[in-house]
Design an enzyme around this catalytic site. Structure first.
Site, PDB file in Angstrom:
ATOM      1  NE  ARG A 124      -3.321  -2.112   3.139  1.00 42.66           N
ATOM      2  CZ  ARG A 124      -3.661  -2.404   4.399  1.00 42.66           C
ATOM      3  NH1 ARG A 124      -3.263  -1.604   5.401  1.00 42.66           N
ATOM      4  NH2 ARG A 124      -4.364  -3.484   4.656  1.00 42.66           N
ATOM      5  CG  HIS A 138      -0.301  -3.948   4.266  1.00 45.96           C
ATOM      6  ND1 HIS A 138      -0.557  -4.976   3.384  1.00 45.96           N
ATOM      7  CD2 HIS A 138      -0.959  -4.267   5.415  1.00 45.96           C
ATOM      8  CE1 HIS A 138      -1.342  -5.870   3.961  1.00 45.96           C
ATOM      9  NE2 HIS A 138      -1.601  -5.467   5.208  1.00 45.96           N
ATOM     10  CG  ASP A 196      -4.178  -7.910   4.617  1.00 46.18           C
ATOM     11  OD1 ASP A 196      -3.369  -8.209   5.520  1.00 46.18           O
ATOM     12  OD2 ASP A 196      -4.608  -6.759   4.449  1.00 46.18           O
ATOM     13  CE1 TYR A 247      -3.168  -7.177  17.645  1.00 40.66           C
ATOM     14  CE2 TYR A 247      -3.926  -6.411  15.498  1.00 40.66           C
ATOM     15  CZ  TYR A 247      -3.162  -6.222  16.646  1.00 40.66           C
ATOM     16  OH  TYR A 247      -2.411  -5.079  16.785  1.00 40.66           O
ATOM     17  CG  HIS A 299      -6.185  -8.451  11.735  1.00 40.66           C
ATOM     18  ND1 HIS A 299      -6.145  -7.229  12.367  1.00 40.66           N
ATOM     19  CD2 HIS A 299      -5.268  -8.383  10.723  1.00 40.66           C
ATOM     20  CE1 HIS A 299      -5.227  -6.456  11.790  1.00 40.66           C
ATOM     21  NE2 HIS A 299      -4.694  -7.132  10.796  1.00 40.66           N
ATOM     22  CG  ASP A 355     -12.316  -9.093   7.678  1.00 42.02           C
ATOM     23  OD1 ASP A 355     -11.182  -8.958   8.211  1.00 42.02           O
ATOM     24  OD2 ASP A 355     -12.899  -8.175   7.079  1.00 42.02           O
ATOM     25  CG  HIS A 356      -7.628  -9.849   6.930  1.00 42.49           C
ATOM     26  ND1 HIS A 356      -8.411  -8.939   7.613  1.00 42.49           N
ATOM     27  CD2 HIS A 356      -6.346  -9.407   7.071  1.00 42.49           C
ATOM     28  CE1 HIS A 356      -7.660  -7.992   8.134  1.00 42.49           C
ATOM     29  NE2 HIS A 356      -6.394  -8.250   7.832  1.00 42.49           N
ATOM     30  CG  HIS A 416      -1.295  -8.625   8.502  1.00 41.48           C
ATOM     31  ND1 HIS A 416      -1.167  -7.629   7.568  1.00 41.48           N
ATOM     32  CD2 HIS A 416      -0.169  -8.561   9.276  1.00 41.48           C
ATOM     33  CE1 HIS A 416      -0.017  -6.993   7.754  1.00 41.48           C
ATOM     34  NE2 HIS A 416       0.601  -7.531   8.778  1.00 41.48           N
TER      35      HIS A 416
END
Length: 255
Positions: free
Chosen positions: A180, A196, A203, A231, A234, A236-237, A239
């Site tokens: 990013r 990132h 991710d 955490y 997080h 939904d994914h 990292h």
């Protein structure tokens, strides 16, 4: 994920080698490197010209370290510094064992041929792409490091993911994002010093493995930052990231 043909070319010219990033495949070793053979395979990304072992150094070692970055042992991370030391030997040994090769920690023709099978002509591993690791912009600019460094860090991340994918039965791993720029990071509410921004991070979607299995496996493949279910932000994914220090937190997964 995609299915792509292996970027593997055969050369009939003795000693032919292709360059990566303007450097040729050479190594300095102690003892000296042994030649692979008068006529050898040439790869569209990078071709090694001799056997590498502990004590070797140079660009050929650095290129090897990128490819075995996902085999540092649980909780560890190897340096991509062009110096073939004990940590690199251990990573090469694990790579060899993972693919059923003679696991002696010496990188020779069998090891390089396996790497050639695993990479495409742009040097990415066959199951991951630069596009997956950068959904922010097209030129890797605007992060906390130069565009070239961010892209190089993402390449190492992909090779770690390739190792993790193989360890998990070669089932596809879904990458929802990676690098990013500062503006992209701000737009998604990322931390001010998110990894990132350096190109180190990815991710991951649940895929067929599930978030927790991904988080647990990542511990063995060179990821010093793992954040997952339990955490904040997080659930939904998962990292995963490289870089200095270590911070693992996925409480719902026992991490």
């Amino acid at each position: 994920m995609r299915s792509r043909p292996v970027g593997f070319l055969l050369s009939t010219l003795a000693g032919a080698a292709l360059a990566f990033g303007g450097t040729t495949a050479t190594a300095s070793a102690n003892p000296p490197s042994a030649p692979v053979g008068a006529a050898r395979a040439a790869d569209g990304c990078y071709t090694w010209s001799g056997t590498l072992r502990e004590g070797s150094s140079g660009e050929a070692v650095r290129q090897l370290q990128i490819r075995v970055a996902g085999y540092p042992g649980t909780g560890n991370q190897i340096a991509v510094d062009g110096a073939f030391g004990p940590a690199t030997k251990a990573a090469v040994t694990r790579f060899q064992a993972a693919y059923g090769l003679a696991a002696d920690g010496i990188a020779g023709p069998a090891t390089f041929n396996k790497i050639y099978q695993l990479q495409d002509d742009d040097c990415t591993p066959v199951n991951f792409t630069y596009a997956e690791l950068n959904r922010c912009n097209s030129d890797w600019s605007g992060g906390k490091v130069s565009a070239a460094t961010a892209r190089a860090n993402a390449l190492v991340t992909m090779w770690k993911l390739q190792a993790m994918r193989h360890a998990m039965g070669d089932r596809p791993i879904t990458v929802n994002g990676g690098f990013r720029s500062v503006s992209c990071n701000s737009a998604v509410g990322g931390a001010a010093n998110s990894r990132h921004l350096y190109g180190h991070a990815a991710d991951l979607g649940a895929g067929s493995q599930g978030f927790c299995a991904l988080a647990q496996a990542a511990r063995n493949h060179g990821f010093t930052e793992i954040l997952g279910p339990g955490y904040p932000g997080h659930n939904d994914h998962t990292h995963v990231a490289g870089g200095s220090g270590r911070f693992w937190s996925a409480p719902s997964c026992g991490i």
